[in-house]
Enzyme design. Structure first.
Site, short mmCIF file in Angstrom:
data_model
loop_
_atom_site.label_atom_id
_atom_site.label_comp_id
_atom_site.label_asym_id
_atom_site.label_seq_id
_atom_site.Cartn_x
_atom_site.Cartn_y
_atom_site.Cartn_z
N HIS A 171 38.03 36.89 41.81
CA HIS A 171 37.98 38.31 41.45
C HIS A 171 38.74 39.16 42.46
CE1 HIS A 171 35.07 39.70 44.52
NE2 HIS A 171 34.43 38.54 44.34
N CYS A 187 32.14 33.72 46.14
CA CYS A 187 33.28 33.80 45.24
C CYS A 187 34.60 33.64 46.00
CB CYS A 187 33.28 35.13 44.51
SG CYS A 187 31.91 35.32 43.34
#
Length: 214
Positions: A171, A187
């Site tokens: 992301h 992440c």
């Protein structure tokens, strides 16, 4: 004596020219190439999980991500940021999971860079450095999401080690992130312009290897 040296030099030149004329184009090319600094072929790394398909490789040591096309040619290279806590698959570990994954969902197509995505919902709000100063501990998820599913049962799929249930994404992230060093909560963080570019080149089902040794 001088005339003899001139005749000898002329004879050597004639032999050299004759040898060059006798050589085939391929032989001449080989001789020329052997006199140059060798240049290796372009890096080719075919997908070992699904041969003949494009794939991504996330390097934890190098804090890098490489996009390979279907032939295994590296098409794009990005600096990233994986988990501050290192690698691991356990739920609530805030670590980046290892092994083979696939992109299962894509969120944020077409939204403006810096748009905040909260609980996988696109919001009307935009990230700013000032907003980050007000909420310095916030894990800002911005711009695009490539949501990963683990492909290795017992390692990153199922139970307490399921990457999808852990909401492991590639992301976009804010300007405060020190890319090239591990800073995330599990992440893979990317610059906003990089995740936009990667998102546009990829699709659901894309294989992703998170390699702790690269």
């Amino acid at each position: 004596m001088m005339n003899r040296h001139i005749r000898l030099l002329a004879a050597l030149l004639l032999v050299s020219v004759a040898g060059a004329q006798a050589a085939t184009p391929g032989e001449t090319d080989f001789v020329l190439a052997s006199q140059q600094q060798p240049v290796g072929p372009a890096s080719i790394k075919p997908n070992p999980y699904t041969p003949g398909m494009p794939w991504l490789e996330v390097g934890v040591r190098s804090q890098s991500l490489v996009y390979y096309d279907a032939r295994g040619v590296a098409r794009a290279h990005y600096q990233i940021s994986t988990a501050r806590n290192g690698v691991g698959e356990r739920e609530n570990s805030y670590q980046t999971p290892r092994g083979w994954h696939r992109v299962c969902e894509r969120i944020g197509d077409g939204i403006e860079p810096g748009t905040i995505i909260y609980r996988r919902q696109v919001t009307p709000w935009k990230y700013t450095p000032q907003l980050h100063q007000e909420y310095p501990d916030k894990d800002w998820i911005l711009t695009r999401i490539l949501w990963l599913c683990g492909m290795e049962p017992g390692k990153n799929q199922g139970g307490e080690v399921d990457s999808y249930d852990r909401a492991i994404y590639l992301h976009g992230a804010g300007e405060h992130v020190a890319f090239g060093t591990p800073t995330s909560r599990g992440c893979v963080r990317m610059r906003n312009e990089d995740i936009i570019e990667l998102f546009a080149q990829t699709s659901n089902g894309l294989d992703v290897l998170i390699n702790e040794n690269l």
